[in-house]
Each structure stands twice: as structure tokens, then as C-alpha cells.
Design a protein around this motif. Structure first.
Motif, PDB file in Angstrom:
ATOM      1  N   TRP A  13      19.361   4.893 -50.099  1.00 25.62           N
ATOM      2  CA  TRP A  13      17.947   5.242 -50.166  1.00 25.62           C
ATOM      3  C   TRP A  13      17.674   6.493 -49.331  1.00 25.62           C
ATOM      4  CZ3 TRP A  13      14.490   5.807 -46.158  1.00 25.62           C
ATOM      5  CH2 TRP A  13      13.179   6.056 -46.530  1.00 25.62           C
ATOM      6  N   SER A  14      16.797   7.340 -49.820  1.00 27.00           N
ATOM      7  CA  SER A  14      16.282   8.478 -49.060  1.00 27.00           C
ATOM      8  C   SER A  14      14.974   8.905 -49.720  1.00 27.00           C
ATOM      9  CB  SER A  14      17.276   9.639 -49.031  1.00 27.00           C
ATOM     10  OG  SER A  14      17.476  10.150 -50.324  1.00 27.00           O
ATOM     11  N   GLY A  15      14.190   9.658 -48.991  1.00 29.35           N
ATOM     12  CA  GLY A  15      12.932  10.142 -49.540  1.00 29.35           C
ATOM     13  C   GLY A  15      12.471  11.383 -48.803  1.00 29.35           C
ATOM     14  N   GLY A  16      11.741  12.229 -49.481  1.00 33.41           N
ATOM     15  CA  GLY A  16      11.205  13.439 -48.868  1.00 33.41           C
ATOM     16  C   GLY A  16       9.825  13.187 -48.290  1.00 33.41           C
ATOM     17  N   PHE A  17       9.635  13.540 -47.023  1.00 38.30           N
ATOM     18  CA  PHE A  17       8.367  13.324 -46.343  1.00 38.30           C
ATOM     19  C   PHE A  17       8.048  14.542 -45.481  1.00 38.30           C
ATOM     20  CE2 PHE A  17      10.184   9.197 -47.153  1.00 38.30           C
ATOM     21  CZ  PHE A  17       9.121   8.495 -47.696  1.00 38.30           C
ATOM     22  N   ALA A  18       6.773  14.819 -45.315  1.00 38.19           N
ATOM     23  CA  ALA A  18       6.336  15.929 -44.467  1.00 38.19           C
ATOM     24  C   ALA A  18       5.868  15.382 -43.130  1.00 38.19           C
ATOM     25  CB  ALA A  18       5.203  16.693 -45.140  1.00 38.19           C
ATOM     26  N   CYS A  19       6.203  16.090 -42.061  1.00 34.74           N
ATOM     27  CA  CYS A  19       5.758  15.723 -40.723  1.00 34.74           C
ATOM     28  C   CYS A  19       4.269  16.035 -40.615  1.00 34.74           C
ATOM     29  CB  CYS A  19       6.543  16.497 -39.664  1.00 34.74           C
ATOM     30  SG  CYS A  19       5.950  16.198 -37.976  1.00 34.74           S
ATOM     31  N   ARG A  20       3.514  15.097 -40.107  1.00 37.15           N
ATOM     32  CA  ARG A  20       2.065  15.305 -39.991  1.00 37.15           C
ATOM     33  C   ARG A  20       1.709  16.253 -38.852  1.00 37.15           C
ATOM     34  NH1 ARG A  20       1.292   9.434 -37.483  1.00 37.15           N
ATOM     35  NH2 ARG A  20       1.616  10.059 -35.337  1.00 37.15           N
ATOM     36  N   THR A  21       2.647  16.504 -37.940  1.00 44.24           N
ATOM     37  CA  THR A  21       2.376  17.383 -36.805  1.00 44.24           C
ATOM     38  C   THR A  21       2.768  18.827 -37.084  1.00 44.24           C
ATOM     39  OG1 THR A  21       2.717  15.525 -35.285  1.00 44.24           O
ATOM     40  CG2 THR A  21       2.812  17.734 -34.343  1.00 44.24           C
ATOM     41  N   CYS A  22       4.013  19.048 -37.513  1.00 41.80           N
ATOM     42  CA  CYS A  22       4.499  20.424 -37.682  1.00 41.80           C
ATOM     43  C   CYS A  22       4.673  20.834 -39.143  1.00 41.80           C
ATOM     44  CB  CYS A  22       5.819  20.608 -36.919  1.00 41.80           C
ATOM     45  SG  CYS A  22       7.226  19.758 -37.657  1.00 41.80           S
ATOM     46  N   ASP A  23       4.388  19.936 -40.066  1.00 38.54           N
ATOM     47  CA  ASP A  23       4.478  20.196 -41.511  1.00 38.54           C
ATOM     48  C   ASP A  23       5.896  20.455 -42.017  1.00 38.54           C
ATOM     49  OD1 ASP A  23       1.770  19.802 -42.068  1.00 38.54           O
ATOM     50  OD2 ASP A  23       1.280  21.880 -41.556  1.00 38.54           O
ATOM     51  N   ALA A  24       6.907  20.143 -41.218  1.00 39.98           N
ATOM     52  CA  ALA A  24       8.282  20.266 -41.707  1.00 39.98           C
ATOM     53  C   ALA A  24       8.492  19.264 -42.830  1.00 39.98           C
ATOM     54  CB  ALA A  24       9.271  19.992 -40.573  1.00 39.98           C
ATOM     55  N   VAL A  25       9.211  19.655 -43.862  1.00 38.67           N
ATOM     56  CA  VAL A  25       9.551  18.745 -44.955  1.00 38.67           C
ATOM     57  C   VAL A  25      10.957  18.230 -44.671  1.00 38.67           C
ATOM     58  CG1 VAL A  25       9.907  18.515 -47.425  1.00 38.67           C
ATOM     59  CG2 VAL A  25       8.067  19.972 -46.566  1.00 38.67           C
ATOM     60  N   LEU A  26      11.089  16.918 -44.616  1.00 38.78           N
ATOM     61  CA  LEU A  26      12.327  16.280 -44.183  1.00 38.78           C
ATOM     62  C   LEU A  26      12.852  15.314 -45.229  1.00 38.78           C
ATOM     63  CD1 LEU A  26      10.830  15.396 -40.736  1.00 38.78           C
ATOM     64  CD2 LEU A  26      12.443  17.241 -41.135  1.00 38.78           C
ATOM     65  N   LEU A  27      14.165  15.219 -45.328  1.00 42.71           N
ATOM     66  CA  LEU A  27      14.797  14.202 -46.153  1.00 42.71           C
ATOM     67  C   LEU A  27      15.098  13.034 -45.226  1.00 42.71           C
ATOM     68  CD1 LEU A  27      15.944  13.306 -48.874  1.00 42.71           C
ATOM     69  CD2 LEU A  27      18.140  14.234 -48.134  1.00 42.71           C
ATOM     70  N   SER A  48      12.741  15.538 -36.914  1.00 40.10           N
ATOM     71  CA  SER A  48      13.873  16.176 -36.248  1.00 40.10           C
ATOM     72  C   SER A  48      13.543  17.590 -35.765  1.00 40.10           C
ATOM     73  CB  SER A  48      15.089  16.209 -37.174  1.00 40.10           C
ATOM     74  OG  SER A  48      14.777  16.904 -38.353  1.00 40.10           O
ATOM     75  N   VAL A  49      12.369  18.104 -36.136  1.00 37.60           N
ATOM     76  CA  VAL A  49      11.953  19.433 -35.696  1.00 37.60           C
ATOM     77  C   VAL A  49      11.118  19.337 -34.417  1.00 37.60           C
ATOM     78  CG1 VAL A  49      10.642  21.501 -36.317  1.00 37.60           C
ATOM     79  CG2 VAL A  49      12.035  20.353 -38.036  1.00 37.60           C
ATOM     80  N   CYS A  50      10.036  18.541 -34.448  1.00 33.58           N
ATOM     81  CA  CYS A  50       9.126  18.470 -33.299  1.00 33.58           C
ATOM     82  C   CYS A  50       9.265  17.183 -32.487  1.00 33.58           C
ATOM     83  CB  CYS A  50       7.685  18.658 -33.747  1.00 33.58           C
ATOM     84  SG  CYS A  50       7.010  17.280 -34.707  1.00 33.58           S
ATOM     85  N   GLY A  51       9.973  16.181 -33.026  1.00 30.76           N
ATOM     86  CA  GLY A  51      10.198  14.941 -32.289  1.00 30.76           C
ATOM     87  C   GLY A  51       9.063  13.936 -32.358  1.00 30.76           C
ATOM     88  N   LYS A  52       8.013  14.218 -33.099  1.00 26.86           N
ATOM     89  CA  LYS A  52       6.868  13.303 -33.193  1.00 26.86           C
ATOM     90  C   LYS A  52       7.137  12.221 -34.233  1.00 26.86           C
ATOM     91  CE  LYS A  52       4.415  15.702 -30.329  1.00 26.86           C
ATOM     92  NZ  LYS A  52       4.036  15.236 -29.029  1.00 26.86           N
ATOM     93  N   ASP A  53       6.531  11.039 -34.011  1.00 18.12           N
ATOM     94  CA  ASP A  53       6.702   9.962 -34.972  1.00 18.12           C
ATOM     95  C   ASP A  53       5.714  10.118 -36.124  1.00 18.12           C
ATOM     96  OD1 ASP A  53       4.606   9.314 -33.198  1.00 18.12           O
ATOM     97  OD2 ASP A  53       4.745   7.206 -33.741  1.00 18.12           O
ATOM     98  N   ASN A  54       6.140   9.633 -37.286  1.00 18.84           N
ATOM     99  CA  ASN A  54       5.365   9.717 -38.520  1.00 18.84           C
ATOM    100  C   ASN A  54       5.416   8.380 -39.237  1.00 18.84           C
ATOM    101  OD1 ASN A  54       4.791  12.834 -39.288  1.00 18.84           O
ATOM    102  ND2 ASN A  54       6.651  12.658 -38.079  1.00 18.84           N
ATOM    103  N   ASP A  55       4.288   7.970 -39.795  1.00 21.10           N
ATOM    104  CA  ASP A  55       4.256   6.730 -40.571  1.00 21.10           C
ATOM    105  C   ASP A  55       5.147   6.870 -41.791  1.00 21.10           C
ATOM    106  OD1 ASP A  55       2.414   5.627 -38.813  1.00 21.10           O
ATOM    107  OD2 ASP A  55       0.694   6.283 -40.005  1.00 21.10           O
ATOM    108  N   LEU A  56       5.790   5.773 -42.123  1.00 18.63           N
ATOM    109  CA  LEU A  56       6.657   5.710 -43.294  1.00 18.63           C
ATOM    110  C   LEU A  56       6.128   4.560 -44.151  1.00 18.63           C
ATOM    111  CD1 LEU A  56       9.206   6.968 -44.512  1.00 18.63           C
ATOM    112  CD2 LEU A  56      10.551   5.382 -43.157  1.00 18.63           C
ATOM    113  N   PRO A  57       5.475   4.851 -45.265  1.00 16.51           N
ATOM    114  CA  PRO A  57       4.876   3.789 -46.086  1.00 16.51           C
ATOM    115  C   PRO A  57       5.928   2.782 -46.569  1.00 16.51           C
ATOM    116  CG  PRO A  57       4.154   5.964 -46.818  1.00 16.51           C
ATOM    117  CD  PRO A  57       5.268   6.175 -45.839  1.00 16.51           C
TER     118      PRO A  57
END
Length: 81
Positions: A13-27, A48-57
Motif C-alpha cells: 500500500w502507498s498513497g500520495g498526500f500533501a503536507c498541510r504545513t509546507c505543501d510538499a507532495v509525498l508518497l 519528511s521535509v518539514c517534520g510536521k504531522d499530518n492526518d491520514l484518512p
């Protein structure tokens, strides 16, 4: 019992998500999914760019992965008895 066709249970499993803080798009991959402690059914990943946590639905995560992540969830009591 013999397995005729394995299905999708072991598909990575993997999914593409954007960081809500720095807008980095991450796999985000399986090891990146973390449980929110003391709250069942909630998950997050760390950017992995800014180190902030993000919700994962939860609906975006494969059931097999949710079950594995849930085993790592910690619950604690408020100490009131």
C-alpha cells in the motif's frame, strides 16, 4: 485449504498526500502510517521535509495496513478511578 487466487491482501500500500504545513507532495508508504495514540481509527504521517504531522484518512489506508498499525496504538487512562 488451498488458495486459488490470493487477491489483494498482500499488495503493498502507498498513497500520495500533501503536507498541510509546507505543501510538499509525498508518497506515503506502509511504514510511514502511524496511529494516533488514545484515539482509535485515527492515523497520521510525518512530513519528511518539514517534520510536521499530518492526518491520514483511515478510508485511504488498506485494511491490512490499518490492522497492523492499530497493534502499535497505545491507550492510557486519565488516572481517575
Amino acid at each position: 485449504m488451498k488458495v486459488v487466487k490470493e487477491g489483494k491482501w498482500h499488495v503493498p500500500w502507498s498513497g500520495g498526500f500533501a503536507c498541510r504545513t509546507c505543501d510538499a507532495v509525498l508518497l506515503v508508504e506502509e511504514p510511514d502510517a502511524k496511529p494516533v495514540d488514545n484515539q482509535s481509527g485515527k492515523y497520521y504521517f510525518l512530513c519528511s521535509v518539514c517534520g510536521k504531522d499530518n492526518d491520514l484518512p483511515s478510508k485511504e489506508i488498506a485494511q491490512r495496513v490499518r490492522e497492523e498499525v492499530d497493534k502499535k496504538r497505545q491507550y492510557w487512562s486519565s488516572g481517575d478511578r
